[in-house]
Design an enzyme around this catalytic site. Structure first.
Site, PDB file in Angstrom:
ATOM      1  N   SER A  84       0.786  -1.235   0.000  1.00  0.00           N
ATOM      2  CA  SER A  84       0.000   0.000   0.000  1.00  0.00           C
ATOM      3  C   SER A  84       0.817   1.284   0.000  1.00  0.00           C
ATOM      4  O   SER A  84       0.250   2.368  -0.163  1.00  0.00           O
ATOM      5  CB  SER A  84      -0.960   0.012   1.195  1.00  0.00           C
ATOM      6  OG  SER A  84      -2.027  -0.872   0.958  1.00  0.00           O
ATOM      7  N   TYR A 180     -10.725   2.671   5.475  1.00  0.00           N
ATOM      8  CA  TYR A 180      -9.651   2.340   4.535  1.00  0.00           C
ATOM      9  C   TYR A 180     -10.138   1.322   3.518  1.00  0.00           C
ATOM     10  O   TYR A 180     -10.670   0.269   3.869  1.00  0.00           O
ATOM     11  CB  TYR A 180      -8.469   1.781   5.311  1.00  0.00           C
ATOM     12  CG  TYR A 180      -7.221   1.617   4.481  1.00  0.00           C
ATOM     13  CD1 TYR A 180      -6.293   2.650   4.403  1.00  0.00           C
ATOM     14  CD2 TYR A 180      -6.977   0.448   3.782  1.00  0.00           C
ATOM     15  CE1 TYR A 180      -5.139   2.514   3.637  1.00  0.00           C
ATOM     16  CE2 TYR A 180      -5.835   0.305   3.022  1.00  0.00           C
ATOM     17  CZ  TYR A 180      -4.923   1.341   2.947  1.00  0.00           C
ATOM     18  OH  TYR A 180      -3.796   1.210   2.190  1.00  0.00           O
ATOM     19  N   SER A 181      -9.963   1.637   2.243  1.00  0.00           N
ATOM     20  CA  SER A 181     -10.430   0.741   1.188  1.00  0.00           C
ATOM     21  C   SER A 181      -9.510   0.827  -0.028  1.00  0.00           C
ATOM     22  O   SER A 181      -9.349   1.898  -0.619  1.00  0.00           O
ATOM     23  CB  SER A 181     -11.867   1.084   0.777  1.00  0.00           C
ATOM     24  OG  SER A 181     -12.260   0.323  -0.348  1.00  0.00           O
ATOM     25  N   ASN A 182      -8.954  -0.306  -0.415  1.00  0.00           N
ATOM     26  CA  ASN A 182      -8.124  -0.357  -1.615  1.00  0.00           C
ATOM     27  C   ASN A 182      -8.903   0.021  -2.864  1.00  0.00           C
ATOM     28  O   ASN A 182      -8.325   0.509  -3.839  1.00  0.00           O
ATOM     29  CB  ASN A 182      -7.539  -1.761  -1.766  1.00  0.00           C
ATOM     30  CG  ASN A 182      -6.522  -2.092  -0.702  1.00  0.00           C
ATOM     31  OD1 ASN A 182      -5.412  -1.587  -0.700  1.00  0.00           O
ATOM     32  ND2 ASN A 182      -6.911  -2.944   0.240  1.00  0.00           N
ATOM     33  N   GLY A 322       2.833  -0.530   3.982  1.00  0.00           N
ATOM     34  CA  GLY A 322       2.220  -1.443   3.033  1.00  0.00           C
ATOM     35  C   GLY A 322       2.345  -2.889   3.448  1.00  0.00           C
ATOM     36  O   GLY A 322       3.317  -3.282   4.109  1.00  0.00           O
TER      37      GLY A 322
END
Length: 367
Positions: A84, A180-182, A322
């Site tokens: 991330s 939080y969201s990819n 990440g």
């Protein structure tokens, strides 16, 4: 701490030019001690770090083994999957396009991707670009839906990832919370491609990697499951007692603009230092990037693709950690030029383990 805040903190994964003062004085090096503890107490195969002090002196560290099968050494400043931390690179590209007048932070997603982002409680007509970058869009995450696909080396097109995410309902209405969201960064990457007419990998290479001379950083091409240069092997385990699995080779496309890149600790330090020094963004966009919202009660804040975190010695540092199968990274830079990035293999299976990785970062920046 909220579950969303906990998840966010879970995603925050050279030869020495001059010795630190502590080493020169014959006292134990606290960074090395921290890495040794991650290997011996947490059972991580490898830990490596790159630390730069206020004077610009850099020192690299390693602990453990690079390959548990052969016992080979950990390569100094070896390449790792940065997960991330890719999001900061993505946010920089978006904000460069904002500075060029090609993207408006407060424009709706549908301005660039009409009728694409639709689902249960999800409507791209009501989600802004800013909300994507700051995780206030309410878009659901997809990460836990694709674990087996990563192990099976499945290749994902960005639209495949988005389709998987949109099977879930919105977490909240746009602007009404933080989660939080990819998925947010997959949509941001699609916007970059639509606006520029070029693959995202080409844009980040031209606009960031080549611009500041990151020699060991790249966005893997479709189908590339390897790590190009010297690197420690990546390992995963499903539980604390499970055996390690070598997951060095995997298809990172499931991360795409949210987590696909490969780099080194020293390159990440340089990237963040150049960013905060204003060499990648105009001041107006850098200020927007550094305008944060709180992440629960953690003391951390999330800006546009970057986090601020408090230091035990006072002040904050800026960065983005990440995680991806096999590797975890944590680190950041301070206003006065200190920088530290830590990478480990055999990712910690719980938040406490990740906290100990972050503690090494704090030690490096505060000593």
């Amino acid at each position: 701490m909220t579950a969303a805040a906990a998840m966010a903190l879970g995603v925050l994964t050279l030869t020495a030019l001059a010795p630190p003062a502590a080493v020169a004085a014959g006292r134990p090096d606290t960074v090395q001690q921290g890495l040794n503890a991650l290997v011996h107490s947490d059972g991580l195969p490898a830990a490596l770090a790159s630390v730069k002090d206020r004077a610009g002196r850099t020192r690299d560290y390693t602990a453990g083994v690079g390959d548990v099968a052969t016992g080979s050494k950990v390569p100094v400043d070896g390449q790792v999957r940065i997960g991330s931390s890719t999001k900061t690179f993505t946010a920089v590209v978006v904000l460069q396009l904002v500075g060029e007048g090609k993207i408006d932070l407060d424009a709706m997603v549908d301005t660039y991707l009409p009728n694409l982002v639709r689902g249960d409680g999800i409507d791209g007509q009501h989600i802004t670009v800013r909300q994507l970058l700051q995780h206030t869009s309410g878009l659901p995450d997809y990460e836990d839906l694709v674990g087996e696909d990563i192990r099976g080396h499945r290749y994902f097109e960005p639209r495949d990832i988005l389709d998987i995410a949109l099977q879930r309902k919105a977490v909240f209405a746009p602007g009404k919370g933080w989660s939080y969201s990819n998925t947010n960064y997959v949509v941001a990457g699609l916007i970059v491609q639509k606006v520029t007419g070029r693959p995202f990998a080409e844009e980040v290479d031209r606009r960031v990697i080549q611009r500041i001379g990151l020699r060991h950083t790249y966005f893997p091409a479709p189908g590339d499951m390897t790590i190009r240069e010297r690197h420690p092997h990546g390992y995963a385990r499903d539980t604390a007692d499970a055996p390690l699995r070598d997951v060095t080779e995997l298809d990172p496309s499931v991360g795409w603009t949210a987590g696909q890149m490969i780099s080194t600790n020293s390159d990440v330090n340089r990237f963040l230092a150049e960013l905060l020094a204003g060499r990648l963004l105009p001041q107006a966009q850098l200020a927007q990037m550094r305008t944060t919202v709180p992440i629960g009660d953690t003391g951390a804040g999330y800006g546009l693709g970057i986090m601020s975190r408090p230091l035990s010695c006072g002040g904050v540092y800026w960065g983005h950690g990440g995680d991806i199968d096999g590797y975890e990274t944590r680190g950041g830079v301070t206003e006065d030029g200190r920088a530290a990035n830590v990478a480990v293999t055999g990712v910690p299976v719980d938040g406490a383990g990740t906290g100990r990785v972050e503690k090494v970062v704090d030690t490096a920046l505060c000593r």
